[in-house]
Design a protein around this motif. Structure first.
Motif, PDB file in Angstrom:
ATOM      1  N   PRO B  73       0.836  -1.206   0.000  1.00  8.04           N
ATOM      2  CA  PRO B  73       0.000   0.000   0.000  1.00  8.04           C
ATOM      3  C   PRO B  73       0.872   1.259   0.000  1.00  8.04           C
ATOM      4  O   PRO B  73       1.943   1.267   0.599  1.00  8.04           O
ATOM      5  CB  PRO B  73      -0.775  -0.118   1.310  1.00  8.04           C
ATOM      6  N   ILE B  74       0.411   2.291  -0.675  1.00  4.19           N
ATOM      7  CA  ILE B  74       1.185   3.537  -0.771  1.00  4.19           C
ATOM      8  C   ILE B  74       0.249   4.669  -1.183  1.00  4.19           C
ATOM      9  O   ILE B  74      -0.760   4.429  -1.857  1.00  4.19           O
ATOM     10  CB  ILE B  74       2.346   3.366  -1.788  1.00  4.19           C
ATOM     11  N   GLY B  75       0.574   5.896  -0.788  1.00  3.75           N
ATOM     12  CA  GLY B  75      -0.221   7.059  -1.198  1.00  3.75           C
ATOM     13  C   GLY B  75      -0.242   7.157  -2.725  1.00  3.75           C
ATOM     14  O   GLY B  75       0.771   6.922  -3.383  1.00  3.75           O
ATOM     15  N   SER B  76      -1.402   7.489  -3.282  1.00  7.23           N
ATOM     16  CA  SER B  76      -1.569   7.392  -4.733  1.00  7.23           C
ATOM     17  C   SER B  76      -0.737   8.403  -5.523  1.00  7.23           C
ATOM     18  O   SER B  76      -0.218   8.086  -6.587  1.00  7.23           O
ATOM     19  CB  SER B  76      -3.047   7.560  -5.084  1.00  7.23           C
ATOM     20  N   ILE B  77      -0.625   9.617  -5.022  1.00  2.00           N
ATOM     21  CA  ILE B  77       0.123  10.637  -5.752  1.00  2.00           C
ATOM     22  C   ILE B  77       1.621  10.346  -5.617  1.00  2.00           C
ATOM     23  O   ILE B  77       2.391  10.395  -6.572  1.00  2.00           O
ATOM     24  CB  ILE B  77      -0.190  12.046  -5.197  1.00  2.00           C
ATOM     25  N   GLU B  78       1.987   9.986  -4.374  1.00  2.00           N
ATOM     26  CA  GLU B  78       3.376   9.658  -4.076  1.00  2.00           C
ATOM     27  C   GLU B  78       3.856   8.505  -4.975  1.00  2.00           C
ATOM     28  O   GLU B  78       4.959   8.537  -5.520  1.00  2.00           O
ATOM     29  CB  GLU B  78       3.443   9.246  -2.605  1.00  2.00           C
ATOM     30  N   SER B  79       3.000   7.490  -5.160  1.00  2.00           N
ATOM     31  CA  SER B  79       3.424   6.321  -5.939  1.00  2.00           C
ATOM     32  C   SER B  79       3.683   6.708  -7.393  1.00  2.00           C
ATOM     33  O   SER B  79       4.658   6.256  -7.998  1.00  2.00           O
ATOM     34  CB  SER B  79       2.386   5.203  -5.854  1.00  2.00           C
ATOM     35  N   GLY B  80       2.827   7.587  -7.956  1.00  5.41           N
ATOM     36  CA  GLY B  80       3.032   8.022  -9.342  1.00  5.41           C
ATOM     37  C   GLY B  80       4.382   8.711  -9.491  1.00  5.41           C
ATOM     38  O   GLY B  80       5.146   8.422 -10.422  1.00  5.41           O
ATOM     39  N   ASP B  81       4.702   9.602  -8.536  1.00  5.56           N
ATOM     40  CA  ASP B  81       5.973  10.322  -8.611  1.00  5.56           C
ATOM     41  C   ASP B  81       7.159   9.365  -8.450  1.00  5.56           C
ATOM     42  O   ASP B  81       8.187   9.514  -9.099  1.00  5.56           O
ATOM     43  CB  ASP B  81       6.020  11.416  -7.523  1.00  5.56           C
ATOM     44  N   LYS B  82       7.005   8.373  -7.566  1.00  5.93           N
ATOM     45  CA  LYS B  82       8.105   7.430  -7.324  1.00  5.93           C
ATOM     46  C   LYS B  82       8.325   6.497  -8.518  1.00  5.93           C
ATOM     47  O   LYS B  82       9.453   6.064  -8.761  1.00  5.93           O
ATOM     48  CB  LYS B  82       7.828   6.607  -6.059  1.00  5.93           C
ATOM     49  N   ILE B  83       7.266   6.187  -9.246  1.00  5.51           N
ATOM     50  CA  ILE B  83       7.428   5.335 -10.440  1.00  5.51           C
ATOM     51  C   ILE B  83       8.220   6.114 -11.499  1.00  5.51           C
ATOM     52  O   ILE B  83       9.145   5.591 -12.110  1.00  5.51           O
ATOM     53  CB  ILE B  83       6.060   4.880 -11.001  1.00  5.51           C
ATOM     54  N   VAL B  84       7.848   7.381 -11.681  1.00  2.00           N
ATOM     55  CA  VAL B  84       8.551   8.203 -12.674  1.00  2.00           C
ATOM     56  C   VAL B  84      10.037   8.316 -12.306  1.00  2.00           C
ATOM     57  O   VAL B  84      10.914   8.240 -13.168  1.00  2.00           O
ATOM     58  CB  VAL B  84       7.890   9.597 -12.794  1.00  2.00           C
ATOM     59  N   ALA B  85      10.305   8.451 -10.992  1.00  2.00           N
ATOM     60  CA  ALA B  85      11.695   8.560 -10.541  1.00  2.00           C
ATOM     61  C   ALA B  85      12.373   7.187 -10.492  1.00  2.00           C
ATOM     62  O   ALA B  85      13.550   7.092 -10.141  1.00  2.00           O
ATOM     63  CB  ALA B  85      11.730   9.211  -9.162  1.00  2.00           C
TER      64      ALA B  85
END
Lengths: 405, 557
Positions: B73-85
């Motif tokens: 589980p992870i915060g939805s906005i945070e996960s998008g940014d972490k995938i890009v990074a």
């Protein structure tokens, strides 16, 4: 006199051979084979490898085809002594023929939503002589390629909102009134501010046939005609501006009609007010919508456009290197099964209009009778002429360039 | 004869082995294919048992590998940014909604020249974004006869009288909560909805709209009633339902969390007041939990195949029916909506009546920026750092470095004071806006050295008094305390401290204390008691995790 040991041995061998013969016969004959002890049977004589038929089909007929496949398999169909296994995969209609053309899919049998895609595949594969020796489909070869079901493109709205918007009759200016509703009006204009802006949805004409057909119908309605649509019409600046404005106000262009309609029901009236889908797709979900939101809010109303555009679901066996003769034969058997009366009657229960015209639409149990209150009409208005391929191409190019760049 | 029998058995065994191998039976232990999945934490209760059930089935790919789903589980906005990074590399990404997907796609395209999310992914389950409010409070505002929306929230937020204007002075101010828009889906949804309501629009929000004074004023008005932000919607909901109406009057969350809370209350598991879902009259958004198989270079064909099988499992009817128990609306349209999606559970399945259009990626990013630079409620923050002798070595160096990172996360309008404690209490920087002094504070923090005893309680009390004296009641007020050991030298006792800081007379608007138990020798229980008595939170940290802990705390402001 007791038999000699030599005779004993001979009798034993003969007896053994006879037993083996009976065993093998029993295993080879399918009826008796089924009675044999399975692990032993499969070790001695492995079961014949099935003939696998890969079918790509457009999603909106999923419920009917799933049942049809079950019934087909129940007949234990075989070709060249081998059982037939069907592997089905859903696909958008345009995506389907493009995948065949670029080699990313190698189905044996395809069924897009309309003959339009078959015509395009036939022409485009004829041009790709580097990949295909002959066109992979032939519309005139009715043994291998023919329509199986029919359903027109309609507009579907939540009944309580439809009553406020158009009542029972949007009249002959339906597409023009739709344009006005999404570009100039909102629900406040109709005394219902709580419904927000007017949300129209259709599928993306580049990805799905119903969206393409809706676009063709709307174009015809703009020019107030039903045939002879020309490139000059499509390139007319007045039309292009009018349609672009509409396109920018469409709430969503879905990818595939079936999944789009599922979304409409799953989300309920908040997400879309009115959508362009197939009549059969709407019929499939009339009861789901009521079960989910009740009669008051969940009722659907179907509107027929001033001129009809039909989706006729051809099934075509591909004439390609990857289709083995026994696979083509198995695919034909399945196609014939689908146009048999039983499957045609089944199609009617799913809200499709059978191509077998001996089956009346108002047969007992037909949804066309059951859902008359939702605005279903048995007799359709005249069909629009299918514009020539180059005009369709121009229309799609315009959409791609200007509407949703 | 015996020899022949031996031959025959051997042959039979060989035939069986060959036959079995052709059939793909796992006679010899097979490989496995692992499918990492990162998902929005709101659906954890529904998803986790299904992951376990699917893994237990030992499903296989065509090549024979056993499928293992590993879901995090992870915060939805945070996960998008972490995938890009590329900090996380999931095969399946299932954020709470599709709202932020265009932004993630756009960020990915800048690096990879293609889309990360291709086509339209299937939804797993649905739940509208709602404002959860205590039923008596909603009724005081005229609900259910009157439909409520963001404009009513804005009116309440700026009202001097608060609940007194509605005949309930005992309820104090109106206190609102939503999560941090840079981390959580419901947070970004909240500020987008505020921007729409401020612009008086329901669709077609543009950059020009965002430049209007009335939009900024409206957003700032709503945000002024915020008690604090947060990382996850689930945590926010628990906070509201645990601490009650004095802590929060209302919070932006998902319908399913309201239904789940009411299920607990009706079964006697929770003893709070009833809570209801308010569907904003201006329109809302759906949380649609898309199941996205990423178009990323690290995803193999076999992982894709495995991911598709798990998707089919989740969309199958039994699993979809299960979703209703957790208050979700199934994505399968053939399933009718039943309890707990009903009036008895504070939910109206016939709502919402309309939605807001998801703005373009660039508009979403601009709203985030507008919120951060102007509308967001600033924080008055006291950072209290243990610099006693036990902090020597790696501890003090990691504490220094992570505190510098933490200060970077704060905004120019935030006000910061840094207090060091050992035998002495030293104010490294007085409470003032960070914008003017950021570089100086960071430089001074980098020079902190350790030595002496631990006057933990005195330091907390001092920070608390400082904040009471100098803090702006219109700001979020918080204290972050880092300590690695037990108090050894305070004049004040723990009980005396608790009497002071545990005073929640201002409800959710009272000063929050966040504590970090740093290393193995820290007094975890005491730090937890201090934090939770104020509505704050205690974290465990060590030299490796301290940066993440500070980052998690930063989501509250």
């Amino acid at each position: 006199m007791p038999p000699t040991p030599r005779l004993n041995k001979l009798l034993l061998i003969l007896y053994g051979l006879a037993t083996l013969g009976v065993l093998i016969a029993a295993l080879v004959s399918p009826e008796i084979r089924a009675l044999a002890y399975a692990p032993l049977r499969d070790i001695i004589i492995p079961p014949p490898k099935p003939v696998v038929v890969h079918v790509l089909y457009s999603t909106e007929k999923a419920a009917w085809i799933t049942e049809a496949v079950d019934r087909f398999q129940a007949t234990r169909p075989r070709v060249v002594g081998r059982p037939i296994e069907l592997v089905l995969e859903k696909s958008g209609s345009r995506e389907m023929y493009l995948a065949v053309l670029d080699g990313t899919a190698e189905p044996d049998l395809i069924s897009p939503a309309s003959q339009l895609q078959i015509a395009l595949l036939q022409d485009l594969s004829a041009a790709r002589t580097d990949l295909f020796r002959t066109p992979v489909v032939n519309q005139n070869d009715i043994e291998n390629c023919r329509p199986v079901l029919e359903t027109p493109v309609v507009l579907v709205a939540w009944k309580n909102r439809a009553d406020v918007l158009w009542g029972n009759d949007p009249n002959g200016r339906m597409w023009l009134r739709l344009h006005e509703a999404v570009t100039e009006q909102n629900w406040d204009s109709f005394g219902h501010p709580e419904w927000g802006y007017i949300k129209f949805g259709q599928t993306n004409p580049l990805k799905s046939n119903s969206g393409f057909q809706a676009m063709v119908l709307m174009t015809y309605n703009y020019f107030q005609k039903t045939d002879n649509l020309t490139n000059n019409d499509v390139l007319d600046p007045g039309f292009q501006e009018w349609y672009t404005e509409f396109g920018r106000n469409v709430a969503k262009f879905g990818d595939s009609t079936g999944t789009f309609m599922e979304e409409i029901v799953a989300y309920g009236p908040s997400q879309y007010d009115i959508v362009a889908v197939y009549e059969a797709t709407a019929i499939e979900h009339i009861e789901n919508a009521i079960a989910r939101y009740g009669e008051e809010q969940g009722g659907l109303r179907i509107y027929y456009p001033p001129a009809t555009s039909m989706s006729d679901h051809p099934f075509c066996v591909l004439n390609a290197d990857w289709v083995a003769p026994e696979e083509a034969e198995a695919a034909r058997l399945f196609l014939n099964f689908l146009t048999d009366k039983e499957m045609q009657e089944l199609a009617l229960t799913y809200g499709f209009r059978p191509v077998d015209t001996s089956i009346p639409l108002d047969s007992p149990g037909s949804p066309f009778l059951r859902y008359l209150d939702s605005g279903l009409e048995l007799t359709l208005k005249p069909e629009v002429a299918v514009p020539p391929g180059n005009v369709l191409d121009t229309l799609l190019t315009f959409w791609q360039r200007a509407v949703r760049p | 004869m015996k020899k022949h029998l031996q031959h025959l058995s051997l042959m039979l065994l060989l035939v069986m082995l060959t036959s079995a191998c052709q059939g793909g039976l796992p006679i010899i232990g097979g490989n496995s294919v692992v499918v990492p999945m990162y998902y929005g934490s709101e659906k954890e209760e529904w998803l986790v048992p299904l992951v376990e059930a699917f893994n237990a089935q030992k499903n296989k790919t065509e090549a024979g590998s056993t499928i293992v789903i590993e879901a995090t589980p992870i915060g939805s906005i945070e996960s998008g940014d972490k995938i890009v990074a590329e900090e996380i590399k999931p095969v399946v990404w299932s954020p709470a909604s599709s709202a932020y997907v265009p932004v993630t796609n756009e960020n990915w395209r800048r690096i990879h020249a293609e889309d990360l999310v291709v086509g339209t992914p299937n939804d797993l389950v649905l739940s509208p974004v709602v404002i959860a409010m205590w039923r008596p409070m909603a009724e005081a505002l005229g609900w259910p006869d009157k439909t409520l929306g963001w404009s009513d929230i804005a009116d309440m937020a700026v009202s001097e009288e608060g609940w007194a204007a509605f005949g309930y002075p005992e309820w104090g101010d109106f206190k609102l909560g939503h999560t941090h828009p840079n981390f959580s889906n419901s947070g970004i949804i909240s500020v987008i909805a505020e921007a729409y309501a401020g612009a008086g629009k329901q669709r077609g929000l543009t950059l020009e709209d965002l430049a209007q004074d009335r939009v900024i004023e409206f957003m700032t008005a709503v945000e002024s009633s915020i008690i604090h932000y947060g990382e996850s919607t689930g945590f926010f909901a628990n906070r509201m339902f645990d601490l009650g109406p004095s802590y929060l009057s209302a919070a932006v969350m998902y319908e399913n969390l309201v239904a789940a809370q009411e299920t607990k209350r009706l079964s006697g598991e929770a003893s709070q007041l009833p809570v209801v879902a308010i569907y904003p009259k201006e329109g809302t958004f759906w949380s649609n939990h898309p199941y996205i198989i990423l178009n990323a270079p690290w995803v193999t064909d076999e992982q894709r195949e495995a991911a598709e099988m798990f998707e089919a499992f989740l969309l199958d009817k039994p699993q979809q029916l299960k979703a209703i128990e957790y208050g979700f609306r199934p994505a399968d349209p053939t399933i009718p909506l039943g309890a707990p999606l009903d009036e008895q559970h504070g939910v109206d399945p016939l709502q919402p009546q309309t939605v807001l259009e998801v703005p373009d990626g660039e508009v979403v990013v601009a709203i985030q920026e507008l919120w951060r630079s102007q509308a967001k409620k600033p924080v008055d923050l006291m950072v209290v750092v243990d610099v006693s002798g036990s902090m020597e070595g790696e501890k003090i160096s990691s504490a220094r470095a992570s505190l510098v990172e933490f200060i970077e996360l704060l905004d120019d309008r935030d006000r910061l004071e840094v207090i060091l404690f050992s035998n002495q209490l030293t104010t490294l920087s007085e409470l003032s806006a960070l914008g003017e002094k950021r570089a100086d504070v960071m430089r001074r923090v980098s020079g902190i050295i350790e030595g002496g005893d631990t006057r933990l309680y005195d330091a907390v009390q001092f920070a608390y008094d400082e904040l009471r004296a100098k803090g702006d009641p219109d700001h979020i007020r918080a204290i972050v305390v880092l300590s690695d050991g037990a108090d050894t030298a305070s004049k004040l006792s723990l009980d005396q401290l608790m009497v002071q800081v545990g005073n929640l007379s201002e409800g959710g608007k009272s000063t929050k204390i966040f504590t970090i138990a740093f290393g193995r020798d820290a007094s975890v229980d005491i730090l937890k008691r201090i934090a939770e008595s104020t509505g704050g939170r205690q974290y465990d940290g060590d030299t490796k995790t301290i940066s993440d802990v500070y980052a998690a705390i930063a989501t509250f402001f």
